[in-house]
Design a protein around this motif. Sequence first.
Motif, PDB file in Angstrom:
ATOM      1  N   GLY A   1       0.766  -1.244   0.000  1.00  0.00           N
ATOM      2  CA  GLY A   1       0.000   0.000   0.000  1.00  0.00           C
ATOM      3  C   GLY A   1       0.789   1.281   0.000  1.00  0.00           C
ATOM      4  N   ARG A   2       2.065   1.218  -0.330  1.00  0.00           N
ATOM      5  CA  ARG A   2       2.880   2.438  -0.327  1.00  0.00           C
ATOM      6  C   ARG A   2       2.930   3.149  -1.671  1.00  0.00           C
ATOM      7  NH1 ARG A   2       7.346  -0.770   1.937  1.00  0.00           N
ATOM      8  NH2 ARG A   2       6.510  -1.492   3.901  1.00  0.00           N
ATOM      9  N   GLY A   3       2.312   2.588  -2.665  1.00  0.00           N
ATOM     10  CA  GLY A   3       2.283   3.202  -3.981  1.00  0.00           C
ATOM     11  C   GLY A   3       1.099   2.678  -4.768  1.00  0.00           C
ATOM     12  N   TRP A   4       0.740   3.383  -5.808  1.00  0.00           N
ATOM     13  CA  TRP A   4      -0.402   3.015  -6.651  1.00  0.00           C
ATOM     14  C   TRP A   4       0.103   2.332  -7.906  1.00  0.00           C
ATOM     15  CZ3 TRP A   4      -5.628   4.122  -5.547  1.00  0.00           C
ATOM     16  CH2 TRP A   4      -5.840   4.839  -4.375  1.00  0.00           C
ATOM     17  N   GLY A   5      -0.684   1.386  -8.411  1.00  0.00           N
ATOM     18  CA  GLY A   5      -0.314   0.648  -9.609  1.00  0.00           C
ATOM     19  C   GLY A   5      -1.495   0.484 -10.546  1.00  0.00           C
ATOM     20  N   LEU A   6      -1.273  -0.246 -11.605  1.00  0.00           N
ATOM     21  CA  LEU A   6      -2.277  -0.497 -12.643  1.00  0.00           C
ATOM     22  C   LEU A   6      -2.901  -1.875 -12.462  1.00  0.00           C
ATOM     23  CD1 LEU A   6      -0.081   0.786 -15.578  1.00  0.00           C
ATOM     24  CD2 LEU A   6      -2.154   1.896 -14.723  1.00  0.00           C
ATOM     25  N   PRO A   7      -4.112  -2.067 -12.966  1.00  0.00           N
ATOM     26  CA  PRO A   7      -4.677  -3.415 -12.971  1.00  0.00           C
ATOM     27  C   PRO A   7      -3.796  -4.308 -13.850  1.00  0.00           C
ATOM     28  CG  PRO A   7      -6.355  -1.780 -13.514  1.00  0.00           C
ATOM     29  CD  PRO A   7      -5.040  -1.079 -13.533  1.00  0.00           C
ATOM     30  N   ALA A   8      -3.240  -5.345 -13.241  1.00  0.00           N
ATOM     31  CA  ALA A   8      -2.282  -6.179 -13.962  1.00  0.00           C
ATOM     32  C   ALA A   8      -2.095  -7.503 -13.235  1.00  0.00           C
ATOM     33  CB  ALA A   8      -0.938  -5.460 -14.067  1.00  0.00           C
ATOM     34  N   GLY A   9      -1.584  -8.467 -13.964  1.00  0.00           N
ATOM     35  CA  GLY A   9      -1.265  -9.747 -13.350  1.00  0.00           C
ATOM     36  C   GLY A   9      -0.666 -10.693 -14.362  1.00  0.00           C
ATOM     37  N   LEU A  10      -0.202 -11.822 -13.849  1.00  0.00           N
ATOM     38  CA  LEU A  10       0.424 -12.823 -14.697  1.00  0.00           C
ATOM     39  C   LEU A  10      -0.620 -13.593 -15.495  1.00  0.00           C
ATOM     40  CD1 LEU A  10       3.049 -14.271 -12.210  1.00  0.00           C
ATOM     41  CD2 LEU A  10       3.371 -12.502 -13.949  1.00  0.00           C
ATOM     42  N   LEU A  11      -0.226 -13.951 -16.702  1.00  0.00           N
ATOM     43  CA  LEU A  11      -1.101 -14.765 -17.537  1.00  0.00           C
ATOM     44  C   LEU A  11      -1.022 -16.219 -17.090  1.00  0.00           C
ATOM     45  CD1 LEU A  11      -0.287 -13.416 -21.108  1.00  0.00           C
ATOM     46  CD2 LEU A  11      -2.012 -12.623 -19.494  1.00  0.00           C
TER      47      LEU A  11
ATOM     48  N   LEU B   1      -0.948  12.680 -10.499  1.00  0.00           N
ATOM     49  CA  LEU B   1      -0.952  11.289 -10.058  1.00  0.00           C
ATOM     50  C   LEU B   1      -0.444  11.166  -8.631  1.00  0.00           C
ATOM     51  CD1 LEU B   1       0.459   9.580 -13.269  1.00  0.00           C
ATOM     52  CD2 LEU B   1      -1.910   9.570 -12.460  1.00  0.00           C
ATOM     53  N   PRO B   2      -0.945  10.183  -7.895  1.00  0.00           N
ATOM     54  CA  PRO B   2      -0.424   9.938  -6.551  1.00  0.00           C
ATOM     55  C   PRO B   2       0.945   9.251  -6.661  1.00  0.00           C
ATOM     56  CG  PRO B   2      -1.945   8.210  -7.124  1.00  0.00           C
ATOM     57  CD  PRO B   2      -1.979   9.219  -8.262  1.00  0.00           C
ATOM     58  N   ARG B   3       1.523   8.934  -5.541  1.00  0.00           N
ATOM     59  CA  ARG B   3       2.802   8.224  -5.526  1.00  0.00           C
ATOM     60  C   ARG B   3       2.604   6.850  -6.169  1.00  0.00           C
ATOM     61  NH1 ARG B   3       5.898   6.920   0.008  1.00  0.00           N
ATOM     62  NH2 ARG B   3       6.884   5.024  -0.698  1.00  0.00           N
ATOM     63  N   LEU B   4       3.409   6.581  -7.179  1.00  0.00           N
ATOM     64  CA  LEU B   4       3.307   5.332  -7.943  1.00  0.00           C
ATOM     65  C   LEU B   4       4.375   4.352  -7.503  1.00  0.00           C
ATOM     66  CD1 LEU B   4       3.016   6.949 -11.487  1.00  0.00           C
ATOM     67  CD2 LEU B   4       1.126   6.106 -10.072  1.00  0.00           C
ATOM     68  N   THR B   5       4.123   3.059  -7.721  1.00  0.00           N
ATOM     69  CA  THR B   5       5.190   2.083  -7.554  1.00  0.00           C
ATOM     70  C   THR B   5       6.213   2.349  -8.654  1.00  0.00           C
ATOM     71  OG1 THR B   5       4.195   0.423  -8.995  1.00  0.00           O
ATOM     72  CG2 THR B   5       3.574   0.352  -6.630  1.00  0.00           C
ATOM     73  N   VAL B   6       7.434   1.930  -8.439  1.00  0.00           N
ATOM     74  CA  VAL B   6       8.474   2.143  -9.444  1.00  0.00           C
ATOM     75  C   VAL B   6       8.107   1.449 -10.749  1.00  0.00           C
ATOM     76  CG1 VAL B   6      10.875   1.635 -10.039  1.00  0.00           C
ATOM     77  CG2 VAL B   6      10.320   2.527  -7.785  1.00  0.00           C
ATOM     78  N   ALA B   7       7.609   0.212 -10.655  1.00  0.00           N
ATOM     79  CA  ALA B   7       7.241  -0.526 -11.863  1.00  0.00           C
ATOM     80  C   ALA B   7       6.156   0.211 -12.648  1.00  0.00           C
ATOM     81  CB  ALA B   7       6.770  -1.937 -11.496  1.00  0.00           C
ATOM     82  N   THR B   8       5.187   0.778 -11.949  1.00  0.00           N
ATOM     83  CA  THR B   8       4.109   1.516 -12.624  1.00  0.00           C
ATOM     84  C   THR B   8       4.647   2.783 -13.267  1.00  0.00           C
ATOM     85  OG1 THR B   8       2.439   0.601 -11.155  1.00  0.00           O
ATOM     86  CG2 THR B   8       1.883   2.668 -12.285  1.00  0.00           C
ATOM     87  N   ALA B   9       5.477   3.525 -12.554  1.00  0.00           N
ATOM     88  CA  ALA B   9       6.054   4.753 -13.114  1.00  0.00           C
ATOM     89  C   ALA B   9       6.854   4.446 -14.371  1.00  0.00           C
ATOM     90  CB  ALA B   9       6.932   5.447 -12.074  1.00  0.00           C
ATOM     91  N   ARG B  10       7.613   3.369 -14.354  1.00  0.00           N
ATOM     92  CA  ARG B  10       8.408   2.987 -15.530  1.00  0.00           C
ATOM     93  C   ARG B  10       7.515   2.598 -16.696  1.00  0.00           C
ATOM     94  NH1 ARG B  10      12.884  -0.428 -12.201  1.00  0.00           N
ATOM     95  NH2 ARG B  10      14.172   1.357 -11.616  1.00  0.00           N
ATOM     96  N   LEU B  11       6.484   1.825 -16.411  1.00  0.00           N
ATOM     97  CA  LEU B  11       5.586   1.398 -17.482  1.00  0.00           C
ATOM     98  C   LEU B  11       4.844   2.585 -18.082  1.00  0.00           C
ATOM     99  CD1 LEU B  11       4.494  -1.367 -18.775  1.00  0.00           C
ATOM    100  CD2 LEU B  11       2.437  -0.767 -17.531  1.00  0.00           C
ATOM    101  N   LEU B  12       4.309   3.461 -17.236  1.00  0.00           N
ATOM    102  CA  LEU B  12       3.563   4.620 -17.737  1.00  0.00           C
ATOM    103  C   LEU B  12       4.435   5.546 -18.589  1.00  0.00           C
ATOM    104  CD1 LEU B  12       1.264   5.551 -14.711  1.00  0.00           C
ATOM    105  CD2 LEU B  12       0.598   4.519 -16.896  1.00  0.00           C
ATOM    106  N   ALA B  13       5.722   5.592 -18.299  1.00  0.00           N
ATOM    107  CA  ALA B  13       6.624   6.451 -19.079  1.00  0.00           C
ATOM    108  C   ALA B  13       6.636   6.051 -20.554  1.00  0.00           C
ATOM    109  CB  ALA B  13       8.028   6.409 -18.492  1.00  0.00           C
TER     110      ALA B  13
END
Length: 158
Positions: free
Chosen positions: A35-45, A120-132
């Motif tokens: 809960g320290r950052g926001w992310g996108l709806p996502a998951g493993l296939l 945007l709120p504080r994002l997870t690093v993975a989300t920030a990288r993907l959104l870039a």
Amino acid sequence: MRSFVPKYIVGGVTLVRDSEAPAPGRLLLLRQPPGRGWGLPAGLLRRGEAPIVGAARELAEESGITVDPRELTPAVPNAVVHAKGWVDMVFELSVPASTTVLEVDGAEVYEARFHPIDDLPRLTVATARLLAYYGIGPLVAPDDPTSMARPTAPARDE
């Protein structure tokens, strides 16, 4: 990909935009444990699952938004390859936030909410990288012509 990493993981990600919001728009983000950052709806296939089907499944599981996979549009780029051996297949969807019911389970996802792309709120690093890759978020240079928002505070890892 296989020439560099013999095995890799594939995930499905959905960029859900509010179809009613004026430019630059609003984006659905999730707050998940810890809960320290926001992310996108996502998951493993799942094994043998088509990426578009997996992205729709994960979207429903994590946000309560159920759509026919054919309603998702491949994002450009559609595949984002990460150096550590995984590939994100990214899709887009626009829904009216005012009438879209968001349902979270409180365990896998604490909260789901549409956020203004330019605040945007504080994002997870993975989300920030993907959104870039899509010209969104704190890792986009202010003079980048693909930018859809002004830069925000740097993202921090969970």
